[in-house]
Design an enzyme around this catalytic site. Structure first.
Site, PDB file in Angstrom:
ATOM      1  CG  HIS A 138     -28.554 -23.631   9.378  1.00  0.00           C
ATOM      2  ND1 HIS A 138     -29.032 -23.539   8.093  1.00  0.00           N
ATOM      3  CD2 HIS A 138     -29.459 -22.981  10.148  1.00  0.00           C
ATOM      4  CE1 HIS A 138     -30.163 -22.854   8.093  1.00  0.00           C
ATOM      5  NE2 HIS A 138     -30.450 -22.511   9.318  1.00  0.00           N
ATOM      6  CG  ASP A 168     -27.977 -25.285   5.379  1.00  0.00           C
ATOM      7  OD1 ASP A 168     -27.624 -25.933   6.384  1.00  0.00           O
ATOM      8  OD2 ASP A 168     -28.682 -24.261   5.436  1.00  0.00           O
ATOM      9  CB  SER A 245     -33.727 -22.667   8.830  1.00  0.00           C
ATOM     10  OG  SER A 245     -33.205 -21.390   8.591  1.00  0.00           O
TER      11      SER A 245
END
Length: 401
Positions: A138, A168, A245
């Site tokens: 993402h 992911d 992230s």
């Protein structure tokens, strides 16, 4: 007695000024020979003459007054990068301008919306010294430009080798060599309460370190709030914010045990990471082939319980009747899926896969994910109270799902 305490005062002053425990010890030996000193006073002198307890070496870093956290950060920090991803997005013409009233006046000269740039910042980890970086899918999703900045300040244009939305995980390549890398650890034996250290670029604040513990392991994607993923997440209370992230989660030895990926919007003090074994397996496939194939049955399912059984029987009274409280109920079979081709039906209850007892949808998903595309799985089901065995050949998860 007063002369003795005067001696003690002199001894303590010498210790504070010169740090000479040896001198104190020798005077203690002389004083101990005096008959007019009580045993209590001798004990006091003896305790003063003892050497202080040394600080454990494991809690120190050579040359620094430091601890295991700074040691881990110094070890891994140079391998953590900042990723700035951007893409062009066409601004949408307001629906109002599509009204015939406006077209009457403007004709074909309606204002044309201009493009705008969407950008975001994330983190990444240098996986291989030749410039292969591990991050979240993402972070680079739909990006036209990926800019990678190393801790030493150097900046490179990145190229996305591949990404896997189901886990992911993504891999980015930069043209650089001899880059610092991190040591990958083992997340299989983690237990709640162990230390957890997160490094990343939250909210654009580069090289931020947060510390906490492992709060739980094996969290399913549905528990985390992202049911479309195929990951058993590590849960931690180390602060993970937007921008973290793709950055690493470390153990106290400075080994990478996970890739930080998700925070729940309604949570405080809860963060989640992809186990490093999963991330590494997906990354290896992306580096080798640019894609990842996930095995797929093509069913939608729910866990059975006494309450679920009653509700389902009430709703599905004309279709099928559930007679048990355990197992996994198939509520839908996707058309043209491996499950449909094998003969699985809505209302079937999965009880075993490859001889292993099944009680939850997560266990079904784990069994399927552990297989290979094209592998035949033996399922034991209950259909209308009758036991049956059905062999299902898994397919590749459709990219359009």
């Amino acid at each position: 007695m007063s002369s003795l305490f005067k001696q003690l005062t002199v001894y303590i002053s010498l210790l504070a000024i010169g740090g000479s425990l040896g001198l104190l010890g020798s005077r203690y030996l002389l004083a101990e020979k005096q008959d007019n000193i009580s045993e209590t006073e001798k004990t006091a002198l003896r305790s003063l003459s003892q050497k202080p307890t040394a600080t454990p070496v494991a809690n120190l870093v050579s040359g620094h007054n430091s601890n295991f956290i700074t040691a881990a950060v110094e070890k891994v920090g140079p391998a953590v990068v900042r990723i700035d991803a951007s893409r062009k997005v066409s601004a949408q013409l307001p629906e109002t301008f599509d009204n015939p009233f406006f077209r009457y006046f403007f004709g074909d000269d309606l204002p044309i919306p201009s493009e705008r740039i969407q950008s975001g910042t994330g983190s990444g980890l240098i996986l291989i010294s030749d410039g292969h970086l591990l991050t979240n899918a993402h972070v680079i999703d739909g990006a036209d430009v990926v800019q990678v900045t190393l801790k030493d300040g150097r900046s490179f244009q990145g190229r996305v080798l591949g990404s896997d939305p189901l886990t992911d995980v993504a891999v980015v390549k930069i043209d650089a060599t001899d880059l610092p890398t991190a040591v990958l650890g083992n997340s299989n034996n983690l237990v709640p309460g162990q230390w957890a250290i997160a490094i990343g670029n939250p909210l654009g604040l580069d090289n931020t370190v947060t510390v906490g513990i492992i709060s739980a392991t094996g969290r399913s994607s549905s528990q985390v709030g992202i049911p479309d993923k195929r990951v058993r997440f590590i849960q931690t209370d180390a602060a993970i914010n937007p921008g973290n992230s793709g950055g690493p989660l470390l153990n106290e030895q400075g080994e990478v045990i996970g890739i930080n990926t998700a925070i729940r919007a309604n949570a405080q003090g809860l963060g989640f990471a992809i186990p490093i074994e999963t991330a590494k397996r997906i990354a290896d496939s992306l580096i080798a082939t640019g894609k990842v194939e996930h095995p797929y049955l093509g069913i939608q399912m729910i866990n059975l319980s006494p309450i679920a059984r009653e509700e389902i029987n009430e709703q599905m009274k004309n279709d099928f009747k559930i007679t048990q409280d355990k197992g996994v109920l198939i509520v839908q079979v996707i058309p043209n899926s491996p499950a449909q081709k094998a003969g699985l039906r809505r209302g079937d209850i999965i009880q075993k896969i490859e001889g292993k007892e099944i009680n939850t949808t997560e266990e079904v998903q784990d069994c399927v994910e552990a297989s290979a595309v094209g592998e035949v799985l033996q399922l034991q089901i209950n259909r209308n109270g009758q036991q049956q065995k059905i062999a299902v050949r898994t397919g590749a998860y459709p990219s359009d799902r």
